[in-house]
Write an enzyme that holds these catalytic residues in place. Structure first.
Site, PDB file in Angstrom:
ATOM      1  N   TYR A 125       0.818  -1.216   0.000  1.00 50.35           N
ATOM      2  CA  TYR A 125       0.000   0.000   0.000  1.00 50.35           C
ATOM      3  C   TYR A 125       0.855   1.271   0.000  1.00 50.35           C
ATOM      4  CZ  TYR A 125      -4.385  -2.500   0.882  1.00 50.35           C
ATOM      5  OH  TYR A 125      -5.482  -3.315   0.770  1.00 50.35           O
ATOM      6  N   LYS A 174       4.419 -14.250   5.229  1.00 50.75           N
ATOM      7  CA  LYS A 174       4.522 -15.179   4.103  1.00 50.75           C
ATOM      8  C   LYS A 174       6.001 -15.324   3.745  1.00 50.75           C
ATOM      9  CE  LYS A 174       2.365 -17.694   0.917  1.00 50.75           C
ATOM     10  NZ  LYS A 174       1.582 -18.907   1.265  1.00 50.75           N
ATOM     11  N   ASP A 207      -1.972 -17.674   4.908  1.00 51.58           N
ATOM     12  CA  ASP A 207      -3.069 -18.516   4.441  1.00 51.58           C
ATOM     13  C   ASP A 207      -3.550 -19.467   5.528  1.00 51.58           C
ATOM     14  OD1 ASP A 207      -0.422 -19.104   3.801  1.00 51.58           O
ATOM     15  OD2 ASP A 207      -0.914 -20.589   2.291  1.00 51.58           O
ATOM     16  N   ASP A 231      -5.047  -5.925   6.073  1.00 52.98           N
ATOM     17  CA  ASP A 231      -6.294  -5.454   5.485  1.00 52.98           C
ATOM     18  C   ASP A 231      -7.250  -6.623   5.258  1.00 52.98           C
ATOM     19  OD1 ASP A 231      -8.163  -3.784   4.341  1.00 52.98           O
ATOM     20  OD2 ASP A 231      -7.112  -3.572   2.438  1.00 52.98           O
TER      21      ASP A 231
END
Length: 335
Positions: A125, A174, A207, A231
């Site tokens: 972002y 991740k 995930d 988010d």
């Protein structure tokens, strides 16, 4: 008591009606604020010719505290998001999104109490390096994570956990794939975790977090992560307690804090007096806690909790037929 002035940005669509509801409740609770109204979003574009006028930025900079309704950013060039522009302008590095179960809402779970803490200015972002090929066949965006940003948000998360007597912080990443950016975030968060041995630390790939939030939400307490993951996860968490209408957000910096409804402006129901104002009411509760007015914050939270539990005067999304005004009246009566 000295009156505190806060900037109020009613916003677009349903924003003015739900912000007005929150203001009524703050006044009824005896908060004694002075309100400095300012424009942003489509309303500002129509009135001032720009989405984020300098006078609005000046008001926030002067008052240091703002309560904001949902904003609409037009599709096309210019701002990628008015909200992102505000966060970057005031270096609002921490996004704080708590979700708590309220008896009487139509949700799948009970006793949810999770806080997602999201780094608010870096990552995908940041707006850096966004390009699209002239033939429209490819696009690029750059994600940047800094050691300073990762440390700042990790310290914020652990300090909040200590302050609120939380037991566990889950670092979401991740790093198995995004070894440069997410890997750096994980490394720095681990370093910060060592400073807080009294808090249990858990690490989880993003995930797996999404799957476990749906299956075993009770395993989570405080979540800290990067901008994009935060988010997505915070919206998932809102779904655990009845939707975005029940989830507030706080954007915290070293000098300025902006508290907001986290859902969209819902132009399809604007002006109909049927929107659920809970998100911005809960954001105003966050604002009171930030200002050290815990007693008033708890009074408003209990009044809202009792109104929803009683079930007599609820907006449509909560399973009732009441208007925004009637629902607000009921909360005030329960104060």
């Amino acid at each position: 008591m000295t009156q505190r002035t806060i900037t109020v940005i009613p916003g677009d669509g349903i924003g003015p009606s739900i912000v007005a509801a929150a203001i009524r409740i703050l006044d009824a609770a005896g908060c004694n604020f002075i309100y400095d109204y300012a424009d942003a979003g489509l309303v500002a574009l129509e009135k001032h010719g720009e989405l984020l006028p300098p006078c609005t930025l000046d008001s926030i900079a002067h008052n240091k505290i703002a309560l904001k309704g949902p904003l609409t950013t037009p599709i096309g060039g210019g701002f990628s998001s008015v909200n992102v522009a505000l966060r970057k302008h005031f270096n609002l590095y921490a996004n704080l999104r708590p979700v708590v179960s309220f008896e009487g809402t139509h949700s799948r779970y009970e006793n949810i109490d999770i806080i997602t803490i999201r780094e608010n200015t870096e990552g995908m972002y940041s707006g850096i390096g966004q390009t699209r090929a002239s033939d429209n066949n490819s696009g690029e965006a750059t994600s940047i994570i800094t050691r300073a940003g990762a440390e700042h948000i990790s310290e914020f998360a652990y300090q909040l956990a200590v302050k609120e007597s939380r037991k566990k912080v889950t670092i979401v990443h991740k790093a198995n794939i995004l070894k440069s950016t997410s890997g750096l975030f994980l490394d720095v968060a681990r370093e910060v975790a060592l400073r807080y041995p009294q808090i249990e630390t858990n690490e989880m790939i993003v995930d797996a977090v999404c799957m476990n939030l749906v299956m075993y939400p009770e395993r989570f307490d405080v979540i800290v992560t990067t901008n994009l993951f935060g988010d997505i996860i915070s919206d998932l968490c809102a779904g655990l307690v009845g939707g975005l209408g029940m989830a507030p957000g706080a954007n915290i910096g070293d000098e300025v804090a902006i508290f907001e409804a986290v859902h969209g402006s819902a132009p399809d129901i604007a002006g109909q007096n049927i929107a659920n104002p809970c998100s911005v009411i809960l954001a105003s509760i966050q604002m009171l806690e930030h200002l050290g007015q815990q007693e008033k914050a708890e009074r408003i939270r209990n009044a809202m909790r009792n109104t929803i539990k009683q079930g007599h005067t609820l907006t449509r999304d909560l399973g009732g037929t009441a208007s925004t005004t009637e629902f607000t009246d009921a909360i005030i009566a329960n104060l």
